[in-house]
Write an enzyme that holds these catalytic residues in place. Structure first.
Site, PDB file in Angstrom:
ATOM      1  N   GLU A 185    -110.044 -47.294 -43.300  1.00 55.03           N
ATOM      2  CA  GLU A 185    -110.787 -48.519 -42.945  1.00 55.03           C
ATOM      3  C   GLU A 185    -112.293 -48.247 -43.003  1.00 55.03           C
ATOM      4  OE1 GLU A 185    -109.486 -49.494 -38.964  1.00 55.03           O
ATOM      5  OE2 GLU A 185    -107.399 -49.726 -39.638  1.00 55.03           O
TER       6      GLU A 185
ATOM      7  N   ASP B 198    -105.560 -31.123 -33.658  1.00 56.70           N
ATOM      8  CA  ASP B 198    -105.018 -29.945 -32.981  1.00 56.70           C
ATOM      9  C   ASP B 198    -103.487 -29.941 -32.995  1.00 56.70           C
ATOM     10  OD1 ASP B 198    -105.654 -27.605 -31.168  1.00 56.70           O
ATOM     11  OD2 ASP B 198    -104.274 -28.727 -29.885  1.00 56.70           O
TER      12      ASP B 198
HETATM   13  C1  NOJ Z   1    -104.876 -24.854 -31.134  1.00 53.86           C
HETATM   14  C2  NOJ Z   1    -106.254 -24.564 -30.667  1.00 53.86           C
HETATM   15  O1  NOJ Z   1    -107.015 -24.047 -31.734  1.00 53.86           O
HETATM   16  C3  NOJ Z   1    -106.137 -23.600 -29.516  1.00 53.86           C
HETATM   17  O2  NOJ Z   1    -107.377 -23.086 -29.119  1.00 53.86           O
HETATM   18  C4  NOJ Z   1    -105.431 -24.303 -28.381  1.00 53.86           C
HETATM   19  O3  NOJ Z   1    -105.200 -23.373 -27.327  1.00 53.86           O
HETATM   20  C5  NOJ Z   1    -104.080 -24.873 -28.818  1.00 53.86           C
HETATM   21  N1  NOJ Z   1    -104.144 -25.530 -30.101  1.00 53.86           N
HETATM   22  C6  NOJ Z   1    -103.573 -25.876 -27.807  1.00 53.86           C
HETATM   23  O4  NOJ Z   1    -104.378 -27.026 -27.805  1.00 53.86           O
END
Ligand code: NOJ
Length: 505
Positions: free
Chosen positions: A223, A192
């Site tokens: 690994e 993310d």
């Molecule tokens: C990207 C994610 O896809 C989204 O849903 C989220 O709100 C933000 N990153 C923050 O984690």
């Protein structure tokens, strides 16, 4: 599947909270997902990517992680997650989970410790006063004050304090978390906000040191056998984007340039060519993405005058021709599936679900809505619980009232209603993914010059894909028609339609 299964995989994105509810509490869960695994097997996907499934106060739909080594009780237990991984593997389906390294949750043990003890604040960004005027990506200041007067940084919701990647403990923690899940059989992680981890005094996007993090993560993944790292990297500069895919970093990353394209032949051709020219020299397979849990559903987007996607919700509620959008979404699906590399299908895309734009404000849960003072509708409209069967809500989602309301009109869009309708979106995806498994995926393409309004190319297997984005029907090249997203009559491909042809006549 081969050593490099991920290079050409069809990956289905499960937004667990809205997929299927097994215990009747109105929220999707692992029991519901396990029950529906045969549906995904039948759809013909190679892997499932699940949005965060960890314990979370849900300040941002689970992207506020309180414990990276457990499962949110609303979704199930760690034991159930392990059984799910085994069952998916038995069906030949790989499992990819979300890892959220940029921020955690105010409910995490580390943040609670930091609040209780000012000497334990170095894992986050605490300061006596805001160090800059950064705005949260969801709106409002990116700094929030704690009771003793200090401030902490959160690029997203205040419930998502940013972690300090200058602290070696943070590095150690995430390498351990990767091993924790790889040891449990997880085949890959989706990272993310992958470009945001490193902060300087004045910037946080795409700083060079972030690549050191992923070089280390790659060593961890290596690994194990065949484990992959997928980046969520929203960067307009494709050269910078491709740096994440160098051979000792991430395996793949979502193609948001393609996702954001208007339904326009020049824009799509530009994006496809740019993607291929940036990926090919570093040997990274492209990905093709039309939607996810953060963006407007394609059926709605392609039915508007402006068919591009941009964050901010400015086009929300603009006049929409859903029939046109549906036709284009079908054509786009076959185009995306035919391109070289891997393809993503966001749950409900295969059912042709539109964006739900008329949710009452009081049911909206996305912090984007509240933090923008209601000016941005947020992302709830693409996260509505799936309609599985029956004539009225909850449409077989579960026995309880779904956490977001489903439109009454979705009776025609249930998986059950579409299963027996050969012309349905569901059957287009099923057939398309089946053919794709044999004839498409990783490899190269050769463009065919069929005019500016037409995107046409032949793949290594000999399959030709033709998409007509012009207003008038165009003659198809020679070949046997394998599949089309709309009616082909007398060899003519109508407007907003894609056809797949094989070389044999
Ligand atoms: C990207 C994610 O896809 C989204 O849903 C989220 O709100 C933000 N990153 C923050 O984690």
């Amino acid at each position: 599947m081969s050593q490099t299964w991920w290079r050409g995989a069809a990956i289905y994105q499960v937004y667990l909270r809205s997929f299927a509810d097994g215990n009747g509490d109105g929220a999707g869960d692992l029991a519901g997902l396990r029950f529906r695994l045969p549906y995904l097997k039948d759809l013909g996907i190679d892997a499932i990517w699940l949005n965060p499934w960890y314990p979370s106060p849900m300040a941002d739909g689970g992207y506020d992680v309180a414990d990276y080594r457990d499962i949110e009780p609303v979704f199930g237990t760690l034991g159930e997650a392990e059984r799910f991984i085994e069952e998916a593997h038995e069906l030949g389906i790989k499992v990819i989970i979300d890892v959220v390294p940029n921020h955690s949750s105010t409910e995490s043990a580390w943040f609670k410790e930091a609040l209780a003890n000012p000497a334990a604040r170095d894992r986050f960004w605490f300061a006596d006063e805001p160090l800059n005027d950064w705005q949260s990506i969801f709106g409002g200041s990116a700094w929030t004050q704690v009771p003793d007067g200090q401030w902490y940084l959160h690029l997203f919701d205040p419930g998502q304090p940013d972690l300090n990647w200058n602290n070696p403990e943070v590095h150690q923690e995430f390498e351990d978390v990767l091993r924790f899940w790889f040891d449990r059989g997880v085949d890959g992680v989706r990272i993310d906000s992958a470009a945001l981890l490193i902060k300087s005094d004045t910037a946080y996007e795409d700083l060079d040191e972030v690549h050191d993090v992923y070089r280390r993560w790659r060593e961890v993944a290596d690994e194990y056998d065949e484990r992959i790292l997928i980046g969520e990297v929203w960067l307009p500069d494709q050269e910078r984007f491709a740096r994440y895919l160098r051979p000792d970093e991430l395996h793949t990353a979502f193609n948001f340039d393609f996702l954001s394209c208007a339904w326009d032949p020049a824009d799509l051709r530009r994006s496809i060519e740019l993607t291929l020219t940036t990926h090919t020299p570093i040997g990274a397979p492209p990905t093709w993405v039309l939607s996810n849990h953060d963006v407007t559903r394609p059926v709605t987007r392609y039915g508007r005058a402006d068919t591009s996607f941009a964050h901010g919700g400015a086009l929300h509620g603009s006049p929409t021709d859903l029939e046109l959008g549906y036709r284009r979404a079908r054509a786009a699906a076959l185009l995306a599936m035919a391109l070289p590399g891997s393809v993503y299908v966001y749950q409900g895309e295969e059912l042709g679900l539109p964006e739900v734009e008329d949710l009452p404000d009081e049911v909206r849960q996305d912090p984007m809505h509240a933090r923008s003072g209601g000016t941005n509708p947020g992302r709830d409209g693409c996260r509505i619980p799936l309609p599985w069967s029956g004539e009225e809500p909850p449409f077989g989602f579960g026995t309880g009232t779904p956490w977001l309301p489903q439109p009454e009109g979705w009776r025609k869009l249930t998986a059950e209603a579409q299963r027996t309708d050969l012309g349905s979106m569901l059957n287009l995806y099923r057939t398309g993914l089946g053919i794709r498994r044999e004839l498409l995926g990783d490899g190269t393409l050769t463009w065919l010059p069929l005019g500016e309004q037409v995107l046409a190319f032949t793949r290594d297997s000999g399959l030709t894909c033709v998409t007509n984005l012009g207003a008038n029907p165009v003659p198809l090249p020679a070949g046997r028609l394998l599949l089309a997203s709309g009616p082909v009559v007398d060899g003519l491909l109508p407007s907003d339609t894609t056809a797949w042809l094989s070389p044999e006549s």
